[in-house]
Design an enzyme around this catalytic site. Structure first.
Site, PDB file in Angstrom:
ATOM      1  N   GLU A  15      10.051 -40.054 -14.891  1.00 30.66           N
ATOM      2  CA  GLU A  15      11.247 -39.359 -15.391  1.00 30.66           C
ATOM      3  C   GLU A  15      11.394 -39.552 -16.891  1.00 30.66           C
ATOM      4  O   GLU A  15      10.958 -40.565 -17.427  1.00 30.66           O
ATOM      5  CB  GLU A  15      12.495 -39.966 -14.716  1.00 30.66           C
ATOM      6  CG  GLU A  15      12.382 -40.046 -13.213  1.00 30.66           C
ATOM      7  CD  GLU A  15      13.519 -40.834 -12.564  1.00 30.66           C
ATOM      8  OE1 GLU A  15      14.456 -41.238 -13.273  1.00 30.66           O
ATOM      9  OE2 GLU A  15      13.449 -41.026 -11.343  1.00 30.66           O
ATOM     10  N   LYS A  48      13.318 -40.804 -20.108  1.00 28.96           N
ATOM     11  CA  LYS A  48      14.345 -41.835 -20.316  1.00 28.96           C
ATOM     12  C   LYS A  48      15.377 -41.251 -21.267  1.00 28.96           C
ATOM     13  O   LYS A  48      15.146 -41.135 -22.470  1.00 28.96           O
ATOM     14  CB  LYS A  48      13.732 -43.113 -20.881  1.00 28.96           C
ATOM     15  CG  LYS A  48      14.755 -44.237 -20.958  1.00 28.96           C
ATOM     16  CD  LYS A  48      14.090 -45.571 -21.218  1.00 28.96           C
ATOM     17  CE  LYS A  48      15.050 -46.731 -21.065  1.00 28.96           C
ATOM     18  NZ  LYS A  48      16.175 -46.703 -21.968  1.00 28.96           N
ATOM     19  N   ASP A 102      18.567 -40.671 -23.554  1.00 26.81           N
ATOM     20  CA  ASP A 102      19.197 -41.576 -24.511  1.00 26.81           C
ATOM     21  C   ASP A 102      20.699 -41.315 -24.571  1.00 26.81           C
ATOM     22  O   ASP A 102      21.203 -40.611 -25.435  1.00 26.81           O
ATOM     23  CB  ASP A 102      18.547 -41.381 -25.890  1.00 26.81           C
ATOM     24  CG  ASP A 102      18.691 -42.626 -26.736  1.00 26.81           C
ATOM     25  OD1 ASP A 102      19.196 -43.641 -26.223  1.00 26.81           O
ATOM     26  OD2 ASP A 102      18.296 -42.580 -27.916  1.00 26.81           O
ATOM     27  N   TYR A 148      22.667 -36.070 -16.280  1.00 28.08           N
ATOM     28  CA  TYR A 148      21.583 -35.960 -15.295  1.00 28.08           C
ATOM     29  C   TYR A 148      21.593 -37.197 -14.407  1.00 28.08           C
ATOM     30  O   TYR A 148      21.802 -38.316 -14.907  1.00 28.08           O
ATOM     31  CB  TYR A 148      20.212 -35.919 -15.987  1.00 28.08           C
ATOM     32  CG  TYR A 148      19.808 -34.550 -16.494  1.00 28.08           C
ATOM     33  CD1 TYR A 148      20.002 -33.406 -15.718  1.00 28.08           C
ATOM     34  CD2 TYR A 148      19.186 -34.411 -17.727  1.00 28.08           C
ATOM     35  CE1 TYR A 148      19.606 -32.154 -16.180  1.00 28.08           C
ATOM     36  CE2 TYR A 148      18.784 -33.163 -18.197  1.00 28.08           C
ATOM     37  CZ  TYR A 148      19.002 -32.043 -17.418  1.00 28.08           C
ATOM     38  OH  TYR A 148      18.607 -30.822 -17.870  1.00 28.08           O
ATOM     39  N   LYS A 187       8.568 -46.970 -23.698  1.00 30.27           N
ATOM     40  CA  LYS A 187       9.304 -46.436 -24.852  1.00 30.27           C
ATOM     41  C   LYS A 187       8.378 -45.690 -25.815  1.00 30.27           C
ATOM     42  O   LYS A 187       7.246 -46.106 -26.039  1.00 30.27           O
ATOM     43  CB  LYS A 187       9.966 -47.588 -25.605  1.00 30.27           C
ATOM     44  CG  LYS A 187      11.069 -48.283 -24.845  1.00 30.27           C
ATOM     45  CD  LYS A 187      12.369 -47.499 -24.951  1.00 30.27           C
ATOM     46  CE  LYS A 187      13.580 -48.354 -24.652  1.00 30.27           C
ATOM     47  NZ  LYS A 187      14.014 -49.219 -25.711  1.00 30.27           N
ATOM     48  N   CYS A 196      18.796 -34.684 -67.589  1.00 31.08           N
ATOM     49  CA  CYS A 196      17.608 -34.420 -66.773  1.00 31.08           C
ATOM     50  C   CYS A 196      16.715 -35.665 -66.733  1.00 31.08           C
ATOM     51  O   CYS A 196      16.401 -36.246 -67.775  1.00 31.08           O
ATOM     52  CB  CYS A 196      16.831 -33.243 -67.354  1.00 31.08           C
ATOM     53  SG  CYS A 196      15.304 -32.931 -66.457  1.00 31.08           S
ATOM     54  N   CYS A 255      12.525 -33.655 -71.166  1.00 34.52           N
ATOM     55  CA  CYS A 255      13.540 -32.597 -71.163  1.00 34.52           C
ATOM     56  C   CYS A 255      14.874 -33.165 -71.643  1.00 34.52           C
ATOM     57  O   CYS A 255      15.290 -32.925 -72.772  1.00 34.52           O
ATOM     58  CB  CYS A 255      13.671 -31.990 -69.766  1.00 34.52           C
ATOM     59  SG  CYS A 255      15.062 -30.863 -69.586  1.00 34.52           S
ATOM     60  N   CYS A 266      19.504 -29.219 -63.525  1.00 31.65           N
ATOM     61  CA  CYS A 266      19.149 -29.458 -64.913  1.00 31.65           C
ATOM     62  C   CYS A 266      19.378 -28.138 -65.647  1.00 31.65           C
ATOM     63  O   CYS A 266      18.933 -27.083 -65.195  1.00 31.65           O
ATOM     64  CB  CYS A 266      17.683 -29.869 -65.000  1.00 31.65           C
ATOM     65  SG  CYS A 266      16.986 -29.596 -66.631  1.00 31.65           S
ATOM     66  N   CYS A 324      12.409 -27.018 -69.588  1.00 26.81           N
ATOM     67  CA  CYS A 324      12.257 -28.293 -68.866  1.00 26.81           C
ATOM     68  C   CYS A 324      10.867 -28.356 -68.227  1.00 26.81           C
ATOM     69  O   CYS A 324      10.545 -27.562 -67.339  1.00 26.81           O
ATOM     70  CB  CYS A 324      13.336 -28.413 -67.791  1.00 26.81           C
ATOM     71  SG  CYS A 324      13.050 -29.794 -66.686  1.00 26.81           S
TER      72      CYS A 324
HETATM   73  S1  IVH Z   1      16.825 -46.208 -13.873  1.00 28.71           S
HETATM   74  C1  IVH Z   1      17.134 -49.823 -11.532  1.00 28.71           C
HETATM   75  N1  IVH Z   1      16.140 -43.920 -14.964  1.00 28.71           N
HETATM   76  O1  IVH Z   1      17.992 -46.770 -19.337  1.00 28.71           O
HETATM   77  C2  IVH Z   1      16.903 -48.775 -12.537  1.00 28.71           C
HETATM   78  N2  IVH Z   1      17.459 -45.423 -16.252  1.00 28.71           N
HETATM   79  O2  IVH Z   1      17.035 -49.428 -19.894  1.00 28.71           O
HETATM   80  C3  IVH Z   1      18.073 -48.516 -13.384  1.00 28.71           C
HETATM   81  N3  IVH Z   1      18.055 -44.567 -18.462  1.00 28.71           N
HETATM   82  O3  IVH Z   1      20.827 -48.418 -18.136  1.00 28.71           O
HETATM   83  C4  IVH Z   1      17.917 -47.462 -14.382  1.00 28.71           C
HETATM   84  N4  IVH Z   1      17.056 -42.618 -18.270  1.00 28.71           N
HETATM   85  O4  IVH Z   1      21.108 -46.018 -19.053  1.00 28.71           O
HETATM   86  C5  IVH Z   1      16.790 -45.084 -15.130  1.00 28.71           C
HETATM   87  N5  IVH Z   1      15.489 -41.834 -15.763  1.00 28.71           N
HETATM   88  C6  IVH Z   1      16.143 -43.006 -15.935  1.00 28.71           C
HETATM   89  C7  IVH Z   1      16.837 -43.309 -17.119  1.00 28.71           C
HETATM   90  C8  IVH Z   1      17.472 -44.543 -17.245  1.00 28.71           C
HETATM   91  C9  IVH Z   1      17.799 -43.405 -19.044  1.00 28.71           C
HETATM   92  C10 IVH Z   1      18.818 -45.673 -19.097  1.00 28.71           C
HETATM   93  C11 IVH Z   1      19.965 -46.175 -18.257  1.00 28.71           C
HETATM   94  C12 IVH Z   1      19.682 -47.642 -18.048  1.00 28.71           C
HETATM   95  C13 IVH Z   1      18.731 -47.946 -19.174  1.00 28.71           C
HETATM   96  C14 IVH Z   1      17.832 -49.106 -18.811  1.00 28.71           C
END
Ligand code: IVH
Length: 691
Positions: A122, A124, A126, A232, A324, A418, A423, A438, A444
């Site tokens: 999935e 991650k 932010d 999501y 990450k 300038c 210049c 300028c 210049c």
């Molecule tokens: S799973 C037991 N899935 O990342 C698993 N977390 O570093 C719990 N986050 O607190 C989290 N996308 O805020 C999971 N696809 C995703 C995520 C996700 C973002 C965040 C979430 C969590 C933090 C952990």
């Protein structure tokens, strides 16, 4: 199906009408937020919404809290109550390299005693983690993660997020269902919010995550509702065991989707660490094109019984980890600010930074744009600053960490003169303009250097063998004062220059020779008229077909050109009223013999079936360069843009096309091969020439 309040309803038809309207609105929300495929225009949604509002106003006794009209409460809280999570909200371990990923996978397969593990992978997101509690399909509570055991009750604010259903769809959901996921702010919403904040003179947010967190932690839900938040799901918390659910994570998420809860469309199933790694790369490529920020990907063992078997270590699961991406924001020190003079005289502050690794590269300079931006960001020399570099975007100083400001920090001041010592003319700021300039004009040297660099650059006259350093040397040596002088240079003059052999001198002469045949749009762009970029240069050429007409135009005629407004018209008009500029243009055409095919231009002004259509080019083209393809498409009246969206009409996919192709396919956009493109050009008597 009817809710509690309906039991004593005396007029079933009204109640039915209400339920019907609510059902329709829920359906449209589901199409929009979950399927990303609305089947009615926004106006129809608004009409149904108003109809529901009206009926509810006439029958307040029939109002239910899960009605789509009941998202925003009007009572600010004095503080958030605590919520104890029935099942703790965990965090995730991290891997930062391929090696750490294979180690993670190794621990998983060893722990399970299997040869290979299957993962649900999935993005991650932010934003911030949220737990939603549904009872009998109704949203009853929304809570932040807090310390994992106890969070804050943010139900009022959660209800304002349109992507979160107040009532689930269907009737096969568990009586108690806790859903976990991320509340985030899409990039476009974030930009618009910051724009609004600035207009109101209020603080802007450093990034979408801060904006999302700040918006969700508002005590007044009337503020939260104005913030473009989305959501999501990525997991579940407490679930009553009255309904049999899928035995794996992926299918459970898809089940959530069926109940009307939004799930990212980037979620996939893969095998082993190779599958995880290729997903990491695939999403990494897509990262900038995604409408929301992600900071990595998450790998989760897909089988729920295997998850149970692996269990937890401290507060993170052994069955999942985050991989990450290199950070796009880092802290560093602002050592100094230098001022650069551009070709139109704009004096721009450039931050000299303590080198910092961010967004995959080492950054030492970053733009600070102008004095207004410096003021808005409140940065001083000596500050610890946040530097951001996303994708191919130019690195930027986002703001300062005020708590780390040293006593010796110095204010950033606009220079009075300038910055080019040769210049020294006054620096002026016109009322209403952010840029300072300028006032030295063509006297210049810094402006002249930049104008000549621009003239020779790839998208302008494309003079090979003439780099920036050489331009600077030529101007400093007094050999070149304007672009036309370049063409009068002799081999002997050049080979005498520092670090310039005969061969490179000859290369430059050849490069200049070759650039003599060009196109009208390139020539106009190369002149470096203020506010005239590549696109405006092209529209001017298409509109007027020849240079003389552009030079002779009055502002009223220029305003008639598509996309040319009064400011741009004034810039163009002003440019061609300067005797010096006319002199240079005449020199370029008459003495340097720069020319462009006239026929091609007048032909291309004709309307074609591609006029106004939007093209994206991706992958490697073998029979032409991207630039050639772009120019030929533009001469058919098409627009060539960088990224794929719903508005794209055609995607041209060359060899090894990647994420843009995938996205275009998923949006149902017509995909053309290089051969298809050549056929289009042939049909219009356009030919790819050797460049
Ligand atoms: S799973 C037991 N899935 O990342 C698993 N977390 O570093 C719990 N986050 O607190 C989290 N996308 O805020 C999971 N696809 C995703 C995520 C996700 C973002 C965040 C979430 C969590 C933090 C952990």
């Amino acid at each position: 199906m009817m809710g509690d309040l309906f039991d004593s309803v005396p007029e079933p038809p009204i109640a039915e009408q209400l339920e019907n309207l609510k059902g329709q609105l829920r359906h449209h929300n589901y199409r929009y937020y979950v399927l990303d495929d609305p089947d009615v225009p926004d106006a129809e949604y608004d009409r149904l919404f108003r109809e529901l509002q009206k009926l509810e106003a006439q029958h307040p006794e029939l109002l239910t809290s899960d009605s789509p009209t009941q998202r925003v409460g009007d009572q600010p809280l004095s503080k958030f109550d605590e919520v104890v999570h029935a099942i703790p909200m965990l965090s995730l371990g991290n891997v930062f390299s391929e090696k750490e990923l294979t180690d993670f996978n190794q621990r998983v397969i060893q722990g399970l005693g299997v040869d290979q593990a299957d993962y649900c992978v999935e993005p991650k997101l932010d934003g911030l983690a949220i737990s939603l509690r549904y009872e009998d399909g109704k949203l009853v509570q929304g809570a932040t993660r807090g310390d994992g055991a106890t969070g804050e009750n943010v139900t009022q604010n959660i209800r304002t997020i349109q992507a979160i259903p107040l009532k689930l769809i269907g009737n096969d959901y568990p009586q108690i269902l806790e859903v976990r996921g991320e509340v985030f702010m899409p990039k476009a919403g974030f930009d618009a919010l910051n724009e609004r904040q600035r207009e109101k003179g209020e603080k802007s947010f450093a990034n979408p995550r801060n904006a999302a967190a700040g918006s969700l932690r508002q005590l007044d839900p009337r503020i939260t509702t104005t913030r473009p938040l989305s959501f999501y799901c990525y997991g579940m918390g407490e679930i009553s065991d009255d309904i049999a659910l899928a035995d794996n994570h992926y299918e459970r998420l898809m089940g959530l989707k069926n109940w009307g809860l939004p799930v990212s469309s980037e979620i996939q199933r893969v095998n082993g660490s190779e599958g995880c790694l290729s997903y990491y790369k695939q999403i990494g490529e897509k990262r900038d094109a995604l409408p929301y920020e992600i900071d990595g990907v998450v790998y989760k063992v897909n089988s729920l019984s295997q998850q149970d078997e692996l269990g937890f270590v401290s507060r993170a699961p052994r069955w999942a980890t985050a991989h990450k991406f290199p950070a796009q924001e880092e802290l560093t020190i602002l050592n100094d600010v230098e001022w650069q003079v551009g070709r139109t005289g704009a004096v721009t502050p450039v931050a000299r930074l303590e080198p910092v690794f961010v967004g995959g590269v080492t950054v030492t300079n970053a733009t600070l744009h102008n004095m207004d931006e410096i003021k808005r960001k409140g940065v001083m020399i000596g500050d610890t600053v946040i530097v951001r570099r996303a994708g191919d975007v130019i690195p930027e100083v986002v703001g300062a960490v005020i708590s780390k400001r040293p006593k010796t920090a110095k204010e950033i001041l606009l220079p009075k003169h300038c910055p080019d010592p040769a210049c020294g003319a006054d620096v002026v700021r016109t009322e209403g303009e952010s840029a300072a300039r300028c006032s030295g004009g063509l006297s210049c040297p810094a402006q002249r250097k930049e104008a000549i660099k621009h003239f020779a650059s790839r998208k302008a006259m494309d003079v090979e063998g003439l780099g920036d350093k050489l331009v600077e040397q030529l101007v400093d040596a007094g050999l070149v004062h304007n672009p036309a002088d370049l063409f009068a240079l002799k081999l002997e003059q050049l080979s005498g220059m520092e670090r310039m052999g005969e061969k490179s001198a000859q290369n430059m002469i050849d490069g200049l020779d070759k650039s003599r045949t060009t196109t009208l749009p390139r020539f106009i762009f190369a002149l470096g008229i203020r506010d005239v970029g590549e696109t405006t240069a092209r529209t001017l050429a298409l509109h007027f077909c020849n240079l003389k007409s552009i030079i002779d135009s009055e502002e009223e005629q220029l305003i008639e050109v598509p996309d040319v407004g009064p400011i741009v018209a004034a810039s163009i008009h002003n440019f061609f009223r300067q005797p010096h500029n006319i002199e240079v243009v005449e020199q370029l055409v008459n003495e340097a013999k720069i020319s462009w095919p006239i026929i091609e231009m007048s032909d291309s002004a004709i309307e074609t079936e591609y006029s106004g259509k939007s093209f994206v080019l991706t992958g490697t083209l073998s029979k032409m360069s991207r630039q050639q393809a772009k120019e030929l498409l533009q001469s058919l009246g098409a627009k060539v843009v960088g990224s794929v969206s719903k508005k794209t009409d055609y995607l041209v996919a060359g060899e090894a096309a990647g994420s843009k192709l995938t996205k275009a396919e998923s949006l149902g956009i017509t995909v053309l091969s290089e051969e298809d493109l050549l056929a289009i050009f042939n049909n219009h008597q356009l030919h790819v020439t050797d460049s």
